[in-house]
Write a protein that holds these residues in place. Structure first.
Motif, PDB file in Angstrom:
ATOM      1  N   ASN A  26       1.043  -0.919  -0.058  1.00 30.43           N
ATOM      2  CA  ASN A  26      -0.038   0.168   0.433  1.00 30.43           C
ATOM      3  C   ASN A  26       0.921   1.027   0.212  1.00 30.43           C
ATOM      4  O   ASN A  26       1.669   1.661   1.362  1.00 30.43           O
ATOM      5  N   PHE A  27       0.799   2.311  -1.090  1.00 37.03           N
ATOM      6  CA  PHE A  27       1.433   3.380  -0.967  1.00 37.03           C
ATOM      7  C   PHE A  27       0.499   4.005  -1.858  1.00 37.03           C
ATOM      8  O   PHE A  27      -0.328   3.962  -2.036  1.00 37.03           O
ATOM      9  N   PHE A  28       1.164   5.583  -2.012  1.00 41.47           N
ATOM     10  CA  PHE A  28       0.696   6.044  -2.478  1.00 41.47           C
ATOM     11  C   PHE A  28       1.824   6.911  -3.735  1.00 41.47           C
ATOM     12  O   PHE A  28       2.786   7.445  -2.125  1.00 41.47           O
ATOM     13  N   ILE A  29       1.832   8.340  -4.762  1.00 37.17           N
ATOM     14  CA  ILE A  29       2.438   9.584  -5.091  1.00 37.17           C
ATOM     15  C   ILE A  29       2.000  10.487  -5.209  1.00 37.17           C
ATOM     16  O   ILE A  29       0.776   9.965  -6.548  1.00 37.17           O
ATOM     17  N   ILE A 206      10.410   4.466  -0.907  1.00 38.00           N
ATOM     18  CA  ILE A 206       8.821   3.113  -0.474  1.00 38.00           C
ATOM     19  C   ILE A 206       9.818   1.507  -0.171  1.00 38.00           C
ATOM     20  O   ILE A 206      10.907   1.261  -1.637  1.00 38.00           O
ATOM     21  N   CYS A 207      10.310   1.200   0.644  1.00 38.62           N
ATOM     22  CA  CYS A 207      10.694   0.396   1.023  1.00 38.62           C
ATOM     23  C   CYS A 207      10.430  -1.293   0.995  1.00 38.62           C
ATOM     24  O   CYS A 207       9.338  -1.196   1.696  1.00 38.62           O
ATOM     25  N   ILE A 208      10.536  -2.054  -0.026  1.00 39.45           N
ATOM     26  CA  ILE A 208      10.133  -3.316  -0.096  1.00 39.45           C
ATOM     27  C   ILE A 208      11.307  -4.570   0.429  1.00 39.45           C
ATOM     28  O   ILE A 208      12.110  -4.088  -0.131  1.00 39.45           O
ATOM     29  N   ASN A 209      10.243  -5.836   1.248  1.00 39.33           N
ATOM     30  CA  ASN A 209      11.163  -6.845   0.858  1.00 39.33           C
ATOM     31  C   ASN A 209      10.163  -7.936   0.942  1.00 39.33           C
ATOM     32  O   ASN A 209      10.034  -8.511   1.880  1.00 39.33           O
ATOM     33  N   LYS A 210       9.327  -7.997  -0.423  1.00 40.08           N
ATOM     34  CA  LYS A 210       8.316  -8.433  -0.895  1.00 40.08           C
ATOM     35  C   LYS A 210       7.068  -8.554   0.072  1.00 40.08           C
ATOM     36  O   LYS A 210       6.090  -8.461  -0.526  1.00 40.08           O
ATOM     37  N   ARG A 211       7.578  -7.483   0.723  1.00 43.14           N
ATOM     38  CA  ARG A 211       6.386  -6.264   1.655  1.00 43.14           C
ATOM     39  C   ARG A 211       6.851  -5.013   2.160  1.00 43.14           C
ATOM     40  O   ARG A 211       8.291  -4.704   2.160  1.00 43.14           O
ATOM     41  N   LEU A 212       5.459  -3.902   2.319  1.00 40.29           N
ATOM     42  CA  LEU A 212       6.424  -2.670   2.392  1.00 40.29           C
ATOM     43  C   LEU A 212       6.729  -3.213   3.951  1.00 40.29           C
ATOM     44  O   LEU A 212       5.796  -3.185   4.717  1.00 40.29           O
ATOM     45  N   VAL A 213       7.748  -2.697   3.844  1.00 36.75           N
ATOM     46  CA  VAL A 213       8.971  -2.012   4.989  1.00 36.75           C
ATOM     47  C   VAL A 213       8.681  -0.716   5.416  1.00 36.75           C
ATOM     48  O   VAL A 213       8.615  -0.237   6.926  1.00 36.75           O
ATOM     49  N   CYS A 214       8.863   0.534   4.632  1.00 38.45           N
ATOM     50  CA  CYS A 214       8.718   1.931   4.805  1.00 38.45           C
ATOM     51  C   CYS A 214       8.137   2.607   3.882  1.00 38.45           C
ATOM     52  O   CYS A 214       8.375   2.209   2.564  1.00 38.45           O
ATOM     53  N   PHE A 215       7.481   3.722   4.473  1.00 39.74           N
ATOM     54  CA  PHE A 215       7.007   4.796   3.306  1.00 39.74           C
ATOM     55  C   PHE A 215       6.483   5.844   3.954  1.00 39.74           C
ATOM     56  O   PHE A 215       6.627   6.149   4.749  1.00 39.74           O
ATOM     57  N   GLY A 216       7.420   7.483   3.337  1.00 42.43           N
ATOM     58  CA  GLY A 216       6.782   8.351   3.332  1.00 42.43           C
ATOM     59  C   GLY A 216       8.523   9.361   2.828  1.00 42.43           C
ATOM     60  O   GLY A 216       9.665   8.495   1.910  1.00 42.43           O
ATOM     61  N   ALA A 217       8.197  10.409   3.768  1.00 43.36           N
ATOM     62  CA  ALA A 217       9.757  10.973   3.772  1.00 43.36           C
ATOM     63  C   ALA A 217      11.129  10.494   3.923  1.00 43.36           C
ATOM     64  O   ALA A 217      11.001  10.012   4.822  1.00 43.36           O
ATOM     65  N   PRO A 218      12.116  10.401   3.238  1.00 43.42           N
ATOM     66  CA  PRO A 218      13.763  10.247   3.330  1.00 43.42           C
ATOM     67  C   PRO A 218      13.991  10.715   4.823  1.00 43.42           C
ATOM     68  O   PRO A 218      14.010   9.930   5.835  1.00 43.42           O
ATOM     69  N   GLU A 219      13.858  12.143   5.171  1.00 48.89           N
ATOM     70  CA  GLU A 219      14.539  12.350   6.465  1.00 48.89           C
ATOM     71  C   GLU A 219      13.817  11.537   7.750  1.00 48.89           C
ATOM     72  O   GLU A 219      14.172  11.550   8.730  1.00 48.89           O
ATOM     73  N   GLU A 220      12.283  11.292   7.109  1.00 50.51           N
ATOM     74  CA  GLU A 220      11.360  10.399   8.539  1.00 50.51           C
ATOM     75  C   GLU A 220      11.679   8.798   8.818  1.00 50.51           C
ATOM     76  O   GLU A 220      11.508   8.757   9.401  1.00 50.51           O
ATOM     77  N   ILE A 221      11.911   8.495   7.125  1.00 51.91           N
ATOM     78  CA  ILE A 221      11.861   7.470   6.938  1.00 51.91           C
ATOM     79  C   ILE A 221      12.945   6.248   7.060  1.00 51.91           C
ATOM     80  O   ILE A 221      13.137   4.690   7.662  1.00 51.91           O
ATOM     81  N   LEU A 222      14.134   7.456   6.490  1.00 49.17           N
ATOM     82  CA  LEU A 222      15.130   6.150   6.620  1.00 49.17           C
ATOM     83  C   LEU A 222      15.830   5.442   7.839  1.00 49.17           C
ATOM     84  O   LEU A 222      17.089   6.339   8.365  1.00 49.17           O
ATOM     85  N   LEU A 223      15.440   4.757   8.854  1.00 42.84           N
ATOM     86  CA  LEU A 223      15.386   4.837  10.239  1.00 42.84           C
ATOM     87  C   LEU A 223      16.579   3.527   9.940  1.00 42.84           C
ATOM     88  O   LEU A 223      16.675   2.530   8.954  1.00 42.84           O
ATOM     89  N   GLU A 224      17.522   2.856  10.742  1.00 43.23           N
ATOM     90  CA  GLU A 224      18.605   1.888  11.012  1.00 43.23           C
ATOM     91  C   GLU A 224      17.551   1.041  10.593  1.00 43.23           C
ATOM     92  O   GLU A 224      18.128   0.246  10.091  1.00 43.23           O
TER      93      GLU A 224
END
Lengths: 260, 261
Positions: A26-29, A206-224
């Motif tokens: 699930n995501f939107f652009i 939009i980070c995926i690994n078969k399923r959605l792992v994270c989605f959002g602005a890079p500064e908010e979701i690029l977590l270790e």
């Protein structure tokens, strides 16, 4: 749905035979956004892209320009463009760049004018009369980008645009894509397994690994934790990163240690 | 005054070689040479059905060949088998059925050799009229879908993304190719027909600088080779189909001298 949404993906599942390649994505652009789909090899990035392009069967909903993907008219589909990672050139077919580009514009009257305009933007005008089989890999990629732009798309998709490109090429492509966004308000989605190059220029990840792992602005979701979940500790560590505790990560290479 | 048989032969040969030369560019581009074999070999079953039903063997071979050609396309799409596997099954099957059915034909036994290696000299007025009508129909179809067929041959995914009904257009393409191949069996026969389709296009691709040039040169080589083949076979009393194929093959070999890298 937000009126600004140009692409919405809901509960997307893709099966290959009996195995599920993508699980409930699930995501939107929004219009005018630059986005990147990241994930390790085999995560289903290209599969997701192909589903969005309507090239493979899927379950769930894909809405483009506010309409179900399967209900788009030919004219609406013409506003979707794709730049593949590889293009299998039939080397025995003698087709010039100009002929190749002309074919992609079947319903337009100002074909020559438009080809010249975009050939200039993509810096391919000097080899318009060259056969595509005689082009280098980099030249061919530029031709494919020009072909994608010819229909003046509203949604542009790239599969691994940084693959096999040197540092100069990476910078040139980043500048090019940013200029497209600025000058033509193009909405672009890129697929990449390389976090470093793209997260610096995009609005959404939009980070995926078969399923959605994270989605959002890079500064908010690029977590270790997200990176370790999709790439694993050992793979992520090939690039230096600085992660604030509980906050986002920034990535840099050896010659860019001042990025922090 | 020229011999009317020879005039009919030239008209039939030139019409068919023109169509083959155009379709041949797509066949070579889509690596479908083996498909041509499958369709042409199915013609024998059509011929046998024509004899058994007492109708025109030429017309029934076209009817059956089109069914076979479109079936190949359907099987490739639905079975997910490799193209050469599907054709490897259908080709000997239709050929065998054709030979079995021919054994049931009573009275006048058709000359199988004339179907295998062509018998353009036997083109009657009705055959020629039929051939011209079908040729005009095929040329119109190709002209209407030329750019679309080229686009699909070059990049199927791009065509699909742009909203072309690629699977449906594939069936139309197979229909056109089947029709052309079956017309060509009249000229060079079931065994040699792929040469008339593939060789002029392959020759043109050796020396052309662009796609436009490829189409024109393919037509030129096809028509020139066919006309010269017919002329030589008439002058020296040689079998026409093999004479045509020999000439276009020699032109192909010569094209290597001018081949672009």
């Amino acid at each position: 749905m937000d009126n600004n949404e140009i692409l919405t993906v809901k509960n997307l599942n893709v099966f290959l035979g009996n195995s599920r390649i993508l699980h409930d994505i699930n995501f939107f652009i929004n219009s005018g956004e630059l986005s990147v789909i990241i994930g390790p090899n085999g995560a289903g990035k290209t599969t997701l892209l192909k589903a969005i392009l309507g090239l493979i069967p899927y379950k769930g909903e894909i809405t483009i320009f506010g309409k179900d993907l399967n209900r788009l008219t030919k004219n609406e589909r013409d506003k979707i463009a794709y730049v593949p990672q590889f293009f299998e050139r039939a080397y025995s077919i003698p087709i010039t760049v100009n002929e190749f580009l002309t074919l992609s514009l079947q319903n337009n009257t100002d074909v020559s004018k438009r080809i010249f305009e975009f050939a200039k933007i993509g810096d391919v005008e000097k080899f318009l009369n060259k056969r595509i089989s005689d082009l280098s890999g980099g030249e061919m990629q530029r031709v494919l980008i020009v072909r994608a732009l010819l229909s003046k798309p509203k949604l542009l998709l790239f599969d691994e645009p940084f693959s096999g490109v040197d540092k100069v090429g990476e910078k040139a492509f980043s500048d090019f894509i940013l200029s497209l966004k600025k000058n033509y308000n193009v909405t672009a989605i890129m697929v990449s397994h390389d976090v470093y190059n793209v997260t610096k220029i995009v609005d959404k990840v939009i980070c995926i690994n078969k399923r959605l792992v994270c989605f959002g602005a890079p500064e908010e979701i690029l977590l270790e934790e997200h990176f370790e979940e999709i790439f694993g500790k050992s793979v992520v560590s090939h690039k230096h990163r600085i992660c604030k505790e509980g906050g986002p990560c920034k990535f840099y290479e050896d010659d860019e240690s001042d990025i922090s | 005054m020229m011999n009317p048989i020879l005039v009919r032969t030239f008209i039939a040969g030139i019409s068919v070689s023109f169509l083959c030369a155009v379709v041949g560019v797509f066949i070579v581009a889509r690596k479908m040479a083996f498909f041509v074999h499958a369709v042409s070999h199915s013609a024998l079953t059509g011929v046998a059905i024509g004899y058994l039903l007492g109708t025109s063997p030429f017309l029934s071979s076209i009817g059956f060949g089109i069914i076979a050609g479109v079936s190949v396309s359907y099987l490739i799409e639905k079975s997910k088998l490799f193209v050469d596997t599907v054709i490897g099954i259908l080709l000997p099957f239709t050929m065998s059925i054709g030979l079995i059915l021919l054994s049931f034909v009573r009275g006048y036994k058709p000359d199988v050799m004339s179907y295998l290696f062509g018998d353009i000299l036997s083109t009657g007025k009705r055959d020629l009229l039929l051939l011209i009508v079908i040729s005009i129909f095929v040329i119109s179809l190709i002209a209407l879908f030329l750019k679309t067929f080229i686009l699909i041959a070059l990049d199927r995914d791009f065509a699909k993304i742009k909203g072309y009904k690629v699977e449906m257009l594939d069936y139309l393409f197979m229909f056109v190719v089947s029709l052309v191949v079956l017309l060509a069996t009249k000229v060079v026969g079931i065994i040699l027909v792929s040469a008339l389709v593939v060789i002029p296009a392959a020759t043109a691709m050796n020396v052309s600088k662009s796609l436009k040039e490829t189409f024109w040169l393919s037509i030129l080589f096809g028509i020139f080779g066919t006309a010269l083949g017919i002329f030589i076979s008439y002058m020296f009393n040689l079998p026409t189909g093999p004479a045509i194929v020999s000439i276009i093959s020699i032109i192909f070999l010569l094209s290597f001298l001018f081949k672009r890298n």
